[in-house]
Design an enzyme around this catalytic site. Structure first.
Site, short mmCIF file in Angstrom:
data_model
loop_
_atom_site.label_atom_id
_atom_site.label_comp_id
_atom_site.label_asym_id
_atom_site.label_seq_id
_atom_site.Cartn_x
_atom_site.Cartn_y
_atom_site.Cartn_z
N LYS A 139 0.65 -1.26 -0.28
CA LYS A 139 0.04 0.13 -0.12
C LYS A 139 0.68 1.34 0.10
CE LYS A 139 -4.02 -1.94 0.11
NZ LYS A 139 -4.99 -2.12 -1.28
N ASP A 140 2.10 1.08 0.30
CA ASP A 140 2.74 2.32 0.33
C ASP A 140 3.00 2.91 -1.11
OD1 ASP A 140 3.84 1.80 2.66
OD2 ASP A 140 5.75 1.44 2.36
#
Length: 346
Positions: free
Chosen positions: A48-49
């Site tokens: 998700k970064d």
């Protein structure tokens, strides 16, 4: 891409370019070669970064986000952590609506990262005002100068992986990948990666992993939303009780469903066989590989890439807790609790 031996300006320079690691023991009974894309090597320890940084920087570029604004998002934990991390570096306030299904570890980490957290009941319909979708929308409407990321319905979720995860996997396999297997929650990871890979080679097989209790697999097959498919399940980060527009169903060839229990045990098996401390969702995608392998779906020469989305440290109170596993009824004569003992030296 940044050279890992350089000194970086901040942690955001470390997003992406995660390693591809051969799986040796857990797949030894199956034909083909298997590789894990280990997303826990991102600074926020999850895939998700990639979307947090991409979406926020696109919003800045378009003038949607300006200094002093607030970022609001719906999350099962990982996206929230990534957004909080990016917000710290860039100077935004962060408000998160989180599912109560998220592990206590994830919620504690969000608070530690300075986010304002609203924990919402997991087992309510998506249009219920208490759902984390509706709570995030309400907070956005009430908060002047706020931006709602809305990862489930944001095309940029797909774009982030199209521009990063897909090219990385293609280059790391020398273009020899034959199968991509990934979990589907918002659908951004599998969709963006699949779009890129299929542009390079349309024969690559893309298999999504869904949970029992989710509507995604049936929708892919029928294009009909069936509310009767919905019931509570424990795995975080995959499956849904709505249809996210961030899922490109045309880029995915098929879905396979996995159970809570088998996914939990397989996550623990990954650690014990490969030395990779992976999360619950990684257990789910590996369980899908086992089911496909046992069905004879792989052959010699296949190059199969699985995406491990996050790190096992976010599930210490769940799949890596003997008590939690026992409370769920996940231990039996086949899958027993660990026999390892802790010895205290006095």
């Amino acid at each position: 891409m940044k050279n890992r031996n350089q000194v970086f300006d901040n942690v955001l320079d470390l997003v992406g370019n995660t390693p591809l690691v051969r799986l040796n023991k857990i797949t030894s009974d199956f034909e083909g070669d298997f590789f894990a894309k280990i997303e826990s090597f991102n600074p926020g320890q999850s895939s998700k970064d990639r979307i947090a940084l991409y979406i926020i920087e696109e919003a800045e570029r378009k003038g949607i986000l300006t200094p002093g604004d607030t970022i609001i998002e719906t999350t099962s934990g990982n996206t929230g952590f990534s957004i909080a991390m990016v917000s710290i570096i860039k100077g935004y306030e962060c408000i998160l609506a989180v599912s109560s299904k998220s592990s206590a570890d994830k919620i504690d980490m969000l608070k530690t990262m300075g986010a304002k957290v609203y924990v919402c009941p997991a087992h309510v319909s998506a249009d219920d005002p208490r759902s984390y979708y509706q709570v995030a929308k309400r907070l956005h409407e009430e908060r002047k100068g706020s931006v709602y990321i809305n990862q489930y319905f944001n095309e940029l979720n797909i774009e982030a992986h199209y521009h990063s995860t897909g090219p990385e996997i293609w280059n790391q396999t020398g273009g020899e990948i034959t199968h991509l297997v990934a979990c589907s929650g918002t659908g951004g990871t599998i969709s963006g990666t699949a779009r890129y890979l299929k542009e390079q080679n349309p024969n690559i097989k893309v298999i999504g992993v869904d949970a029992f209790g989710s509507v995604i697999k049936k929708y892919h097959e029928t294009r009909e939303f069936d509310a009767k498919e919905i019931y509570p399940y424990r795995i975080e980060g995959l499956g849904k009780n709505l249809i996210p527009s961030a899922t490109d169903f045309d880029a995915i060839d098929e879905f396979i469903k996995v159970t809570d229990e088998e996914s939990a045990h397989t996550a623990r098996q990954i650690a014990k066989t490969e030395g990779i401390f992976a999360g619950y969702t990684s257990g789910a995608v590996m369980q899908a590989i086992k089911q496909l392998g046992e069905a004879g779906r792989f052959k010699k020469g296949d190059k199969v890439v699985v995406i491990f989305p996050d790190h096992g440290s976010r599930y210490m109170s769940k799949v890596y807790s003997e008590k939690w596993m026992s409370d769920q009824g996940f231990f039996d004569s086949v899958n027993e609790a660990s026999t390892q003992k802790i010895e205290y030296i006095k």
